[in-house]
Motif scaffolding. Sequence first.
Motif, short mmCIF file in Angstrom:
data_model
loop_
_atom_site.label_atom_id
_atom_site.label_comp_id
_atom_site.label_asym_id
_atom_site.label_seq_id
_atom_site.Cartn_x
_atom_site.Cartn_y
_atom_site.Cartn_z
N THR A 1 39.25 26.65 -39.20
CA THR A 1 38.42 27.52 -40.03
C THR A 1 38.59 28.98 -39.60
N ARG B 230 41.21 24.91 -48.77
CA ARG B 230 40.74 24.82 -47.39
C ARG B 230 41.47 23.67 -46.68
N SER C 268 48.03 22.48 -48.48
CA SER C 268 47.48 23.82 -48.74
C SER C 268 48.35 24.66 -49.67
#
Length: 455
Positions: free
Chosen positions: A126, A207, A221
Amino acid sequence: MQSARSLNAIEFLNKQAAEIQQSIVIDKSCYNDSVKRGLRNADGSGVMAGVTRIGNVNGYFMKDGKKMPMPGQLIYRGINVEELVDGFMSEGRLGFEETAYLLLFGALPNRPSLESFTRILDEYRTLPERFFEDMILCAPSNDIMNKLARSVLALYSYDPDPETDLNNIEKELDQVLHLVARTPVIVANAFAVKKHYYDNESLFIHRPKDGLSTAENFLYSVRHDNNFTSDEAQLLDLCLVLHAEHGGGNNSAFACRVLSSSGTDIYSSISAAVGSLKGPKHGGANKKVMEMFSYIEKDVKNWKDETELLSYLRKILRKEAAGGDGLIYGMGHAVYTLSDPRAVTLKAMAKVLAEKKGMLDEFELFETVERLAPTAFAEERNEEKVMCANVDMYSGLVYKMLGIPEELYTPLFAIARMVGWCAHRIEEVFNSNKIIRPAYKAVAPKGEFVPLDRR
């Protein structure tokens, strides 16, 4: 976007560009035996600048003071990379995560350690709050490596305690694991923004997904539909493993160690390594290989005519073809002589994939160029030396067959090599208290100060 230059600036720069030629050209006679140009010895071996327990590259052995060719070996923490690859592939597993663990921590992980490590990578992927909006979306770049270098440097501002503390290995490891985990995310996001702003495509931001490997998450992704096959993930994972480390003497790892030796922070050191890898003589070579082959495929009428192909390779060396660089990209290496083990492994995988994709003719063209290039060098430059294909010869072809765009070839190299850089960073800062500072011989002629009105 750089603003347009004024007429005054254009005139000044034109004048200075002409004048500076006299001061920047250094006569080759100045480079005598005492100057190790490129930090290479006269016999082509590297100047010994340090010691490492991380990686080793063997491509020749010395006998009676001469370099003797040998099949190339790439060693990760004492383990031959071919043995490492055979090990995890024979067990039907992806291997980049345990390779990263091996390089960073010095030993292969057991199952609980590997599971803990992959969970940490999931947690650390993240990006900091508003990092994407402020650092990537609001300042897009047409070059993903440029964006990666800037983003790595910017992470300093999001770290509550960014400076190096030689007494706190835990803090350094925390920064390292964040960089390893976040680099694929930064690359994927920068690619999406680049496609949107520069290629007028829709913006898709995905994400990372917990439970996926680094290779799987990257394919997930960068593809609009998130779809990928297990074969594709396995091949990309193999590419990451083979690119993860290459000893302390390669240009980008050395750049990282040079900056680290000054005592600077990890973000400054790693961004310098990214900048080094971007260069076409280093990591950017895989993209240059594909550009070169695009010229070959267009200009050579019969790919199977070796006489025509050899003639074209000689034109490349004479700077008369393929962009005029005078280089056959993908051939030759500073250490490897008979073979580059990374290229050998990738070539075998590329052939299997080419057969599945109906691209065997293109694969055979690469193979023929690999075989004919030493002859082209020998005939054109009278260089009778052992030369092998390096990893860049086949990595770009593999990426092409995986449907990965060229602008991601070198960033994928960086995603993998982030592990090696960070391992070298840790080793440098916790073992050496000396700044790396080579010497340069000054050869400027003696001058005198002349008053301004008399110049």
